[in-house]
Design a protein around this motif. Structure first.
Motif, mmCIF file in Angstrom:
data_model
loop_
_atom_site.group_PDB
_atom_site.id
_atom_site.type_symbol
_atom_site.label_atom_id
_atom_site.label_comp_id
_atom_site.label_asym_id
_atom_site.label_seq_id
_atom_site.Cartn_x
_atom_site.Cartn_y
_atom_site.Cartn_z
ATOM 1 N N SER A 61 0.819 -1.202 0.000
ATOM 2 C CA SER A 61 0.000 0.000 0.000
ATOM 3 C C SER A 61 0.859 1.261 0.000
ATOM 4 O O SER A 61 0.552 2.246 -0.686
ATOM 5 C CB SER A 61 -0.932 0.001 1.207
ATOM 6 N N PRO A 104 -7.601 -0.034 -6.012
ATOM 7 C CA PRO A 104 -8.059 0.251 -7.374
ATOM 8 C C PRO A 104 -7.992 1.749 -7.727
ATOM 9 O O PRO A 104 -7.655 2.112 -8.848
ATOM 10 C CB PRO A 104 -9.500 -0.252 -7.392
ATOM 11 N N GLU A 105 -8.295 2.601 -6.757
ATOM 12 C CA GLU A 105 -8.228 4.050 -6.999
ATOM 13 C C GLU A 105 -6.787 4.507 -7.194
ATOM 14 O O GLU A 105 -6.490 5.325 -8.067
ATOM 15 C CB GLU A 105 -8.866 4.815 -5.836
ATOM 16 N N GLY A 155 -9.225 -6.615 -11.938
ATOM 17 C CA GLY A 155 -9.954 -7.079 -10.763
ATOM 18 C C GLY A 155 -9.109 -7.454 -9.563
ATOM 19 O O GLY A 155 -9.629 -7.546 -8.451
ATOM 20 N N ARG A 156 -7.823 -7.667 -9.738
ATOM 21 C CA ARG A 156 -6.991 -8.112 -8.607
ATOM 22 C C ARG A 156 -6.810 -7.035 -7.548
ATOM 23 O O ARG A 156 -6.757 -7.337 -6.353
ATOM 24 C CB ARG A 156 -5.634 -8.602 -9.094
ATOM 25 N N ALA A 157 -6.718 -5.775 -7.945
ATOM 26 C CA ALA A 157 -6.554 -4.699 -6.959
ATOM 27 C C ALA A 157 -7.780 -4.600 -6.059
ATOM 28 O O ALA A 157 -7.661 -4.275 -4.876
ATOM 29 C CB ALA A 157 -6.286 -3.362 -7.659
ATOM 30 N N ALA A 158 -8.953 -4.921 -6.594
ATOM 31 C CA ALA A 158 -10.192 -4.851 -5.805
ATOM 32 C C ALA A 158 -10.216 -5.899 -4.698
ATOM 33 O O ALA A 158 -10.933 -5.731 -3.705
ATOM 34 C CB ALA A 158 -11.399 -5.031 -6.717
ATOM 35 N N GLU A 159 -9.425 -6.947 -4.833
ATOM 36 C CA GLU A 159 -9.364 -7.999 -3.809
ATOM 37 C C GLU A 159 -8.462 -7.612 -2.633
ATOM 38 O O GLU A 159 -8.503 -8.252 -1.588
ATOM 39 C CB GLU A 159 -8.836 -9.292 -4.432
ATOM 40 N N GLU A 173 -7.165 -5.629 0.533
ATOM 41 C CA GLU A 173 -7.763 -4.874 1.631
ATOM 42 C C GLU A 173 -6.716 -4.535 2.676
ATOM 43 O O GLU A 173 -5.906 -5.388 3.055
ATOM 44 C CB GLU A 173 -8.876 -5.684 2.296
ATOM 45 N N PRO A 220 -8.086 2.894 -1.191
ATOM 46 C CA PRO A 220 -8.388 1.692 -1.975
ATOM 47 C C PRO A 220 -7.394 1.511 -3.126
ATOM 48 O O PRO A 220 -7.144 2.444 -3.889
ATOM 49 C CB PRO A 220 -9.802 1.946 -2.498
#
Length: 120
Positions: free
Chosen positions: A20, A65-66, A51-55, A57, A63
């Motif tokens: 992060s 994805p952003e 889609g992997r970034a959305a997983e 946390e 976030p």
């Protein structure tokens, strides 16, 4: 101040804070007008796929994805050639705007004048 920032991120879900931090620094640099080249290696390689970034946390973190979208909008993202091959990721698999390149390209970017390189 460096005119370009080259960031290599090796961490993914295996080291979420380090991961992060790399994406946050890259996104803030892009927003600040710095030319950014973010390199995905090791476990961060998976974030080159849709889609992997959305997983991902991490509490109290922006976030992924952003962050990824803002980096793609104003900088460049490269997936390591060897890392892609080890994970059977091809150019047709990656997000639009992500390129696949190897160590020679990384070195040529990182050793230019007015470049700062960071590894996470």
């Amino acid at each position: 101040m460096a005119k370009k920032l080259v960031i290599k991120v090796t961490a993914g879900a295996d080291a979420p804070e380090r991961c992060s931090q790399a994406f946050t620094v890259a996104a803030v640099a892009v927003a600040s007008g710095v030319e950014v080249s973010l390199w995905l290696t090791g476990e961060s390689s998976w974030f080159a796929l849709p889609g992997r970034a959305a997983e991902f946390e991490l509490p109290h973190a922006a976030p992924l994805p952003e962050l990824l979208a803002s980096i793609l909008a104003g900088g460049s993202i490269t997936l390591c050639t060897q890392c892609a091959k080890r994970r059977e990721i091809t150019e047709k698999d990656v997000l639009e705007g992500v390129r696949i390149a190897g160590a020679q390209v990384f070195v040529s970017e990182a050793v230019q004048d007015d470049v700062q390189a960071l590894v996470y």
